[in-house]
Write a protein that holds these residues in place. Structure first.
Motif, PDB file in Angstrom:
ATOM      1  N   GLU A  17       0.837  -1.213   0.000  1.00 42.30           N
ATOM      2  CA  GLU A  17       0.000   0.000   0.000  1.00 42.30           C
ATOM      3  C   GLU A  17       0.871   1.262   0.000  1.00 42.30           C
ATOM      4  OE1 GLU A  17      -3.621  -1.049  -0.231  1.00 42.30           O
ATOM      5  OE2 GLU A  17      -3.939  -0.057   1.691  1.00 42.30           O
ATOM      6  N   ALA A  18       1.962   1.209   0.750  1.00 48.94           N
ATOM      7  CA  ALA A  18       2.848   2.381   0.854  1.00 48.94           C
ATOM      8  C   ALA A  18       3.527   2.669  -0.474  1.00 48.94           C
ATOM      9  CB  ALA A  18       3.887   2.152   1.947  1.00 48.94           C
ATOM     10  N   VAL A  19       3.985   1.607  -1.141  1.00 46.97           N
ATOM     11  CA  VAL A  19       4.711   1.798  -2.403  1.00 46.97           C
ATOM     12  C   VAL A  19       3.751   2.173  -3.533  1.00 46.97           C
ATOM     13  CG1 VAL A  19       6.090   0.604  -4.161  1.00 46.97           C
ATOM     14  CG2 VAL A  19       6.613   0.257  -1.730  1.00 46.97           C
ATOM     15  N   GLU A  20       2.665   1.409  -3.656  1.00 44.58           N
ATOM     16  CA  GLU A  20       1.798   1.583  -4.839  1.00 44.58           C
ATOM     17  C   GLU A  20       0.768   2.705  -4.683  1.00 44.58           C
ATOM     18  OE1 GLU A  20       0.150  -2.235  -5.752  1.00 44.58           O
ATOM     19  OE2 GLU A  20       2.114  -3.096  -6.178  1.00 44.58           O
ATOM     20  N   LYS A  21       0.346   2.964  -3.429  1.00 43.16           N
ATOM     21  CA  LYS A  21      -0.679   4.000  -3.240  1.00 43.16           C
ATOM     22  C   LYS A  21      -0.156   5.194  -2.447  1.00 43.16           C
ATOM     23  CE  LYS A  21      -4.537   0.731  -3.058  1.00 43.16           C
ATOM     24  NZ  LYS A  21      -5.507   0.124  -2.149  1.00 43.16           N
ATOM     25  N   GLY A  22       1.048   5.060  -1.902  1.00 45.23           N
ATOM     26  CA  GLY A  22       1.604   6.137  -1.064  1.00 45.23           C
ATOM     27  C   GLY A  22       0.856   6.275   0.249  1.00 45.23           C
ATOM     28  N   LYS A  23       0.213   5.170   0.698  1.00 44.18           N
ATOM     29  CA  LYS A  23      -0.613   5.249   1.915  1.00 44.18           C
ATOM     30  C   LYS A  23       0.216   4.955   3.165  1.00 44.18           C
ATOM     31  CE  LYS A  23      -4.659   3.252   4.113  1.00 44.18           C
ATOM     32  NZ  LYS A  23      -5.686   2.242   4.088  1.00 44.18           N
ATOM     33  N   PRO A  24       0.273   5.900   4.099  1.00 45.43           N
ATOM     34  CA  PRO A  24       0.988   5.627   5.350  1.00 45.43           C
ATOM     35  C   PRO A  24       0.203   4.621   6.200  1.00 45.43           C
ATOM     36  CG  PRO A  24       0.597   7.986   5.057  1.00 45.43           C
ATOM     37  CD  PRO A  24      -0.262   7.274   4.072  1.00 45.43           C
TER      38      PRO A  24
END
Ligand code: SF4
Ligand code: SF4
Length: 499
Positions: A268-275
């Motif tokens: 999620e962090a890599v593909e969506k930038g979601k913390p």
């Protein structure tokens, strides 16, 4: 890749897993809470340093506090709204932590980092750090530190064992999000510079094995159902045959372990930038009306979660009230009338799993990044019995997966002699799995004694590896590095017999 079988390890216990209460429950997303209390202590290290002040307007995913040191982690707003307070409060383990309180405005405004396409190793490491990702299996060790080992590694192990009874959130995640976990695992492997990825899954989750057999680059390993299979040291041994010594890190043996939920968060962090401000957890136990697997925001109050799951199961208490009624003939006749009252069936509330979790004294505690479960246990499940004197039966030592002597720790710590407790009990090697206390027929509070002894050692600044476990006769006791976990079963048995 077709699954292969993992090695067995000696000792440990076979628990009734009680997973059927929730394992069939598809993960639901809980409605946004109106208010969240977000602790600044979300990892093993120091609390993060707040970057917002009371009165600040924040969006979902906005940075609230910055990591203070290598094993601290960034903390993010889990809902959009206003920071209405920053204050210390008691948390689940009784310690006090500082919380940022956000009152939601219902706007749903959010902020993310830019997605990364085809990132290199450095960009992945940076993203994991920026997004505040910690090990979601319970330890809370920052994932960014694990993906930057000091020694070269050759294998990444994804931990899908989920050996704690009741918990099924990793099970559901593996079933419903295998693709994301696989992609997250590949990003972690890229950051580490390794090509070998293993996922270890216990035999009670064969449907998950099938999901991961679809990938050509991930080797599923079918693990025996045995507690504590999900312990890092044991998982490494059963999947690779490598033994991690006392005071050594998995990376010293060429391995890094990450939980399935951590791999998902990395994706999620890599593909969506979601913390990391949302996680999946299990709500279960015989005293909750609707066991569920839920996606919840960090900072959600446990009470709101229990209410969303229908609340507590209640039991009817029927009492007979005798009434004296006068008849026409003036004879007195006794009749009975039932008085029915309702009583909660909850005997114990646990945050985490029943073996390693923390008993809660109140529902007014809040979800952390590492909260994997909320359990409402009834009388039968809680099995609250008063401790009786130690029988010297040795069962606690027999089941201990680290081959140490918990009864010695308990005996000497009760007398206040923590140094002898640590020396004779081998306390430093304890992984706090709870197996000893579970089997103890005298219901001795062994974990409490172990934690007290460790706290004393920490207070004295005694480094854990400096304490060598010894057995009752003062000989060096077997520990994971010195003793095979599974291969030398006959030798272990011989030693037990002779000792
Ligand atoms: S002594 Fe520690 S490692 Fe051994 S069974 Fe007890 S809790 Fe687990
Ligand atoms: S299992 Fe309990 S009763 Fe038996 S030796 Fe250990 S602490 Fe004592």
């Amino acid at each position: 890749m077709k699954a292969i079988k993992g090695k067995p390890f000696f000792s440990g216990i076979h628990l009734r897993d009680n997973k059927s209460l929730s394992c069939g429950q598809k993960a639901e997303t809980m409605p946004l809470p109106q208010e969240v209390y977000i602790s600044l202590s979300q990892s093993l290290g120091k609390p993060a340093v707040p970057k917002v002040e009371k009165g600040a307007k924040v969006r979902e995913g906005e940075l609230l506090a910055v990591a203070d040191g290598a094993i601290s982690s960034n903390v993010f707003a889990s809902i959009a709204g206003e920071v209405v307070d920053i204050k210390p409060l008691p948390c689940a383990n009784g310690e006090t932590e500082t919380y940022v309180v956000i009152k939601g405005d219902g706007s749903g405004e959010k902020v993310t980092l830019p997605p990364l396409s085809a990132p290199d190793a450095e960009a992945i490491k940076e993203r994991i750090k920026d997004c505040g990702i910690v090990g979601l299996g319970g330890a809370g060790f920052p994932a960014a530190v694990k993906v930057s080992p000091r020694t070269p590694v050759d294998t990444l192990i994804i931990n899908g064992a989920e050996c704690e009874p009741y918990l099924t959130c990793d099970h559901r995640l593996m079933l419903e999000n295998a693709e994301e976990i696989a992609r997250g695992a590949r990003y972690i492997a890229k950051a580490l510079g390794v090509s070998k990825i293993i996922i270890g899954i216990e035999a009670n989750k064969r449907d998950c094995i099938a999901e991961f057999e679809k990938f050509d680059d991930i080797q599923p390993v079918l693990l025996k159902k045995q507690y504590p299979m999900g312990s890092e040291k044991h998982l490494i041994y059963v999947t690779t045959g490598r033994k991690v010594g006392l005071g050594k890190l998995p990376a010293d043996h060429g391995v890094v372990v990450q939980n399935v939920a951590t791999a998902f968060a990395v994706c999620e962090a890599v593909e969506k930038g979601k913390p990391l401000y949302e996680r999946i957890l299990t709500v279960s136990g015989g005293a909750v009306k609707q066991p569920k697997n839920l996606w919840v925001r960090v900072g959600t109050c446990v009470k709101d979660i229990v209410d969303y799951c229908g609340g507590e199961v209640t039991e009817l208490i029927i009492k007979k009230d005798l009434q004296t009624v006068k008849t026409d003939a003036d004879n007195q006749t006794e009749t009975s009338k039932n008085r029915v009252t309702e009583k909660s069936a909850v005997k114990k509330v646990v945050q985490g799993g029943p073996m390693t979790g923390v008993a809660l004294a109140t529902y007014d505690v809040y979800v952390h990044k590492t909260t994997a479960g909320i359990l409402l246990l009834d009388k039968k499940e809680a099995a609250a019995e008063e401790p009786t004197p130690c029988l010297n039966c040795g069962m606690c030592a027999d089941v201990c997966p680290m081959h140490i002597m918990p009864m010695q720790t308990a005996f000497y710590s009760a007398a206040g002699d923590f140094e002898t407790a640590a020396k004779l009990g081998g306390t430093a090697a304890c992984i706090e799995c709870g197996a000893c206390e579970y089997v103890c027929p005298a219901k001795r509070p062994l974990i409490q004694a172990i934690r007290k002894t460790k706290a004393y050692l920490r207070g004295k600044g005694v480094p854990a590896p400096a304490v060598k476990p010894v057995d009752q006769k003062g000989r060096s006791a077997p520990t994971v590095p010195d003793k095979e976990l599974g291969e030398n079963q006959s030798e272990n048995e011989k030693e037990n017999k002779n000792g």
